[in-house]
Design a protein around this motif. Structure first.
Motif, PDB file in Angstrom:
ATOM      1  N   GLY A  61       7.013  31.849   0.305  1.00  0.00           N
ATOM      2  CA  GLY A  61       6.248  31.217  -0.750  1.00  0.00           C
ATOM      3  C   GLY A  61       6.297  29.710  -0.700  1.00  0.00           C
ATOM      4  O   GLY A  61       6.839  29.100   0.234  1.00  0.00           O
ATOM      5  N   ASN A  62       5.704  29.069  -1.717  1.00  0.00           N
ATOM      6  CA  ASN A  62       5.687  27.609  -1.788  1.00  0.00           C
ATOM      7  C   ASN A  62       5.856  27.172  -3.239  1.00  0.00           C
ATOM      8  O   ASN A  62       6.148  28.000  -4.121  1.00  0.00           O
ATOM      9  CB  ASN A  62       4.404  27.047  -1.160  1.00  0.00           C
ATOM     10  CG  ASN A  62       3.134  27.590  -1.815  1.00  0.00           C
ATOM     11  OD1 ASN A  62       3.058  27.781  -3.027  1.00  0.00           O
ATOM     12  ND2 ASN A  62       2.112  27.837  -1.001  1.00  0.00           N
ATOM     13  N   GLY A  63       5.668  25.896  -3.499  1.00  0.00           N
ATOM     14  CA  GLY A  63       5.863  25.389  -4.848  1.00  0.00           C
ATOM     15  C   GLY A  63       4.876  25.955  -5.849  1.00  0.00           C
ATOM     16  O   GLY A  63       5.198  26.120  -7.027  1.00  0.00           O
ATOM     17  N   GLY A  64       3.675  26.280  -5.378  1.00  0.00           N
ATOM     18  CA  GLY A  64       2.671  26.850  -6.268  1.00  0.00           C
ATOM     19  C   GLY A  64       2.985  28.275  -6.657  1.00  0.00           C
ATOM     20  O   GLY A  64       2.883  28.646  -7.831  1.00  0.00           O
ATOM     21  N   THR A  65       3.365  29.090  -5.678  1.00  0.00           N
ATOM     22  CA  THR A  65       3.730  30.471  -5.995  1.00  0.00           C
ATOM     23  C   THR A  65       5.047  30.511  -6.757  1.00  0.00           C
ATOM     24  O   THR A  65       5.270  31.401  -7.576  1.00  0.00           O
ATOM     25  CB  THR A  65       3.827  31.320  -4.715  1.00  0.00           C
ATOM     26  OG1 THR A  65       4.741  30.705  -3.786  1.00  0.00           O
ATOM     27  CG2 THR A  65       2.472  31.431  -4.037  1.00  0.00           C
ATOM     28  N   GLY A  66       5.913  29.502  -6.525  1.00  0.00           N
ATOM     29  CA  GLY A  66       7.188  29.446  -7.224  1.00  0.00           C
ATOM     30  C   GLY A  66       7.072  29.015  -8.668  1.00  0.00           C
ATOM     31  O   GLY A  66       7.901  29.375  -9.506  1.00  0.00           O
ATOM     32  N   SER A  67       6.033  28.241  -8.991  1.00  0.00           N
ATOM     33  CA  SER A  67       5.869  27.751 -10.359  1.00  0.00           C
ATOM     34  C   SER A  67       4.932  28.624 -11.178  1.00  0.00           C
ATOM     35  O   SER A  67       4.725  28.368 -12.357  1.00  0.00           O
ATOM     36  CB  SER A  67       5.355  26.304 -10.339  1.00  0.00           C
ATOM     37  OG  SER A  67       4.143  26.210  -9.615  1.00  0.00           O
ATOM     38  N   ASP A  68       4.370  29.667 -10.571  1.00  0.00           N
ATOM     39  CA  ASP A  68       3.508  30.613 -11.275  1.00  0.00           C
ATOM     40  C   ASP A  68       4.375  31.786 -11.723  1.00  0.00           C
ATOM     41  O   ASP A  68       4.886  32.542 -10.888  1.00  0.00           O
ATOM     42  CB  ASP A  68       2.389  31.093 -10.347  1.00  0.00           C
ATOM     43  CG  ASP A  68       1.357  31.962 -11.048  1.00  0.00           C
ATOM     44  OD1 ASP A  68       1.699  32.594 -12.075  1.00  0.00           O
ATOM     45  OD2 ASP A  68       0.216  32.027 -10.558  1.00  0.00           O
ATOM     46  N   ASN A  69       4.557  31.954 -13.048  1.00  0.00           N
ATOM     47  CA  ASN A  69       5.462  32.995 -13.524  1.00  0.00           C
ATOM     48  C   ASN A  69       4.935  34.407 -13.300  1.00  0.00           C
ATOM     49  O   ASN A  69       5.632  35.380 -13.559  1.00  0.00           O
ATOM     50  CB  ASN A  69       5.801  32.787 -15.009  1.00  0.00           C
ATOM     51  CG  ASN A  69       4.561  32.739 -15.896  1.00  0.00           C
ATOM     52  OD1 ASN A  69       3.490  33.204 -15.519  1.00  0.00           O
ATOM     53  ND2 ASN A  69       4.721  32.173 -17.088  1.00  0.00           N
ATOM     54  N   ARG A  70       3.712  34.510 -12.790  1.00  0.00           N
ATOM     55  CA  ARG A  70       3.171  35.825 -12.456  1.00  0.00           C
ATOM     56  C   ARG A  70       3.559  36.249 -11.038  1.00  0.00           C
ATOM     57  O   ARG A  70       3.387  37.411 -10.659  1.00  0.00           O
ATOM     58  CB  ARG A  70       1.651  35.820 -12.574  1.00  0.00           C
ATOM     59  CG  ARG A  70       1.128  35.423 -13.962  1.00  0.00           C
ATOM     60  CD  ARG A  70      -0.369  35.189 -13.907  1.00  0.00           C
ATOM     61  NE  ARG A  70      -0.709  34.112 -12.978  1.00  0.00           N
ATOM     62  CZ  ARG A  70      -1.953  33.799 -12.605  1.00  0.00           C
ATOM     63  NH1 ARG A  70      -2.978  34.491 -13.103  1.00  0.00           N
ATOM     64  NH2 ARG A  70      -2.185  32.805 -11.770  1.00  0.00           N
ATOM     65  N   LEU A  71       4.056  35.304 -10.236  1.00  0.00           N
ATOM     66  CA  LEU A  71       4.435  35.554  -8.849  1.00  0.00           C
ATOM     67  C   LEU A  71       5.938  35.364  -8.693  1.00  0.00           C
ATOM     68  O   LEU A  71       6.581  34.684  -9.485  1.00  0.00           O
ATOM     69  CB  LEU A  71       3.682  34.610  -7.908  1.00  0.00           C
ATOM     70  CG  LEU A  71       2.155  34.725  -7.909  1.00  0.00           C
ATOM     71  CD1 LEU A  71       1.542  33.570  -7.123  1.00  0.00           C
ATOM     72  CD2 LEU A  71       1.716  36.054  -7.318  1.00  0.00           C
ATOM     73  N   HIS A  72       6.472  35.929  -7.608  1.00  0.00           N
ATOM     74  CA  HIS A  72       7.913  35.864  -7.376  1.00  0.00           C
ATOM     75  C   HIS A  72       8.178  35.466  -5.926  1.00  0.00           C
ATOM     76  O   HIS A  72       7.858  36.231  -5.016  1.00  0.00           O
ATOM     77  CB  HIS A  72       8.574  37.215  -7.673  1.00  0.00           C
ATOM     78  CG  HIS A  72       8.298  37.731  -9.055  1.00  0.00           C
ATOM     79  ND1 HIS A  72       9.068  37.389 -10.145  1.00  0.00           N
ATOM     80  CD2 HIS A  72       7.301  38.526  -9.517  1.00  0.00           C
ATOM     81  CE1 HIS A  72       8.574  37.971 -11.224  1.00  0.00           C
ATOM     82  NE2 HIS A  72       7.507  38.663 -10.870  1.00  0.00           N
ATOM     83  N   ASN A  73       8.727  34.284  -5.716  1.00  0.00           N
ATOM     84  CA  ASN A  73       9.099  33.865  -4.374  1.00  0.00           C
ATOM     85  C   ASN A  73      10.357  34.592  -3.921  1.00  0.00           C
ATOM     86  O   ASN A  73      11.285  34.810  -4.707  1.00  0.00           O
ATOM     87  CB  ASN A  73       9.355  32.352  -4.319  1.00  0.00           C
ATOM     88  CG  ASN A  73       8.063  31.560  -4.222  1.00  0.00           C
ATOM     89  OD1 ASN A  73       6.971  32.119  -4.231  1.00  0.00           O
ATOM     90  ND2 ASN A  73       8.188  30.246  -4.135  1.00  0.00           N
TER      91      ASN A  73
END
Length: 435
Positions: free
Chosen positions: A33-45
């Motif tokens: 993942g990256n910073g965008g997927t990490g800061s989206d609470n719907r996704l999980h890095n």
């Protein structure tokens, strides 16, 4: 159900974003993942890249489907590894991924199966390569044989440029691998630098991407990438500075020719060679003035940044489609598309593509709307601060009724974004507007 997306770029952010829209998907993991997927609470890095650790994670979490984004894991054999453990994964095997991981393999395959492409020859010896260039003249195209993140291609308009590219790619100037070229191994297992030198093709490029389940093929919406760093298609080649979908140059007639002369012969040829192809197959096309497409290259995954505008236009449930693709039933699928145009502009780091700087703080990313979203690529969260971590940092993407209408909207979307040294093109979609 749970899904795992492997990768860390803008393509993977877009895939994860689209999978979230499925009513059948409960959780989407992205590794790493990256910073965008990490800061989206719907996704999980998931901070994993090792094949064994990833497979163990899939088993432990009872993940229904794994989707591979980038070329590296595919060339490394992750699909073979997962399948050996009975895990459902979408992508080509290591043998099939040679269509991208070795340009020499791809060119020989196209020649063997009479798939239209440029005339070429391959070289490991610099002197022979230099002699070939001298005898053929410029313009001419020099390609590093291995993976190079979309940057191992030099379109040489002069002999000097061609000779310089040969020296760089074969390491004779002491500067091999400055862009991370992964050379293929020779008979003794050692990495052997090799170049493919081919004729320059005149025309307009387009990206033609399909999904394959080994025998059935479904085409995605067409798109057009902008490879050069600077406005007016000037400057060095990059991994892509922006894209839009659909591509007007791919007329219905060109689409039919691409399917019947390039895509279907490739799928049938791979099966005939004992290497059935599953996954995304990306044919980079050069379309001449008469509407005849020829193959510039194959990639064995979705393009980046083409994925972002393509998936913004996809109305079908991506998860359902991928389950069909991994079940051998793509013949039951008919994709539905938004009739509007999608356009994405890449925002790159200072020094890209040669020496992108990392660690610059990023500010001002706007919230997602129904018509616009900023996908993350080279970003990471460091002590709660979003910073640059790669060459292509973000991709601002919008939907509009035409490319001409999309252009001001996308630049309005990215206007508040700030980080030191950011660079982007201001003419993405110019060919479509001219048409």
């Amino acid at each position: 159900m749970k899904v795992l997306v492997i990768g860390s770029g803008g393509r993977e952010h877009a895939i994860a974003w689209k999978l979230l829209q499925s009513a059948k998907v409960q959780t989407v993991y992205v590794a790493p993942g990256n910073g965008g997927t990490g800061s989206d609470n719907r996704l999980h890095n998931v901070p994993l890249t090792d094949f064994t650790e990833l497979a163990d994670f899939v088993v432990r979490e009872r993940i229904a489907l794994t989707v591979v984004g980038p070329e590296g894991p595919l060339a490394g054999g992750i699909v073979d590894f997962f399948r050996a453990r009975g895990l459902r994964i979408f992508g080509p095997t290591q043998a099939a991924a040679q269509l991208e991981s070795s340009k020499a393999y791809a060119k020989a395959f196209m020649k063997r199966h009479q798939i239209p492409t440029a005339a070429y020859d391959t070289f490991t010896d610099a002197a022979a390569a230099h002699a070939y260039v001298d005898s053929h003249g410029a313009s001419i195209v020099i390609k590093a044989d291995g993976l190079a993140a979309g940057k191992g291609v030099v379109v040489a308009t002069t002999l000097a440029q061609a000779h310089e590219a040969i020296d760089w790619m074969l390491g004779t100037d002491g500067a091999a691998n400055t862009l991370g070229v992964q050379h293929n191994a020779g008979a003794d297992g050692q990495a052997v630098p090799r170049v493919v030198i081919e004729s320059f093709l005149e025309g307009e490029e387009a990206s033609f991407i399909v999904m394959c389940d080994g025998k059935n093929v479904v085409s995605l919406a067409t798109s057009q990438d902008h490879k050069r760093l600077l406005d007016g298609d000037e400057g060095p080649n990059t991994g892509g500075m922006g894209a839009y979908s659909p591509a007007p140059v791919v007329t219905p007639n060109v689409h039919a020719k691409a399917m019947h002369e390039i895509i279907l012969p490739t799928i049938h040829g791979m099966a005939k060679d004992g290497v059935p192809f599953t996954g995304f197959l990306y044919a980079g096309l050069m379309i001449d003035a008469q509407g005849q497409p020829r193959t510039v290259e194959f990639n064995c995954r979705l393009g980046d940044p083409e994925t972002q505008p393509i998936l913004m236009r996809l109305k079908s449930d991506l998860f359902v489609v991928l389950m069909h693709a991994t079940g051998g039933t793509l013949d039951e699928v008919e994709l539905q598309w938004d009739r509007r145009v999608a356009l994405g502009v890449v925002i790159a780091a200072h020094g890209y593509p040669y020496a992108p700087r990392k660690g610059d703080a990023i500010h001002g990313i706007p919230a997602e709307t129904a018509e616009g979203i900023v996908f993350h690529a080279g970003t990471e969260l460091r002590d709660g601060q979003l910073v640059t971590s790669g060459g292509r940092v973000l991709c601002a993407t919008v939907l509009a009724d035409s490319v001409k209408q999309a252009q001001p909207l996308v630049y309005e979307l990215l206007q508040p974004i700030r980080f030191d040294g950011m660079q982007y093109r201001r003419d993405i979609g110019h060919r479509a507007v001219k048409r």
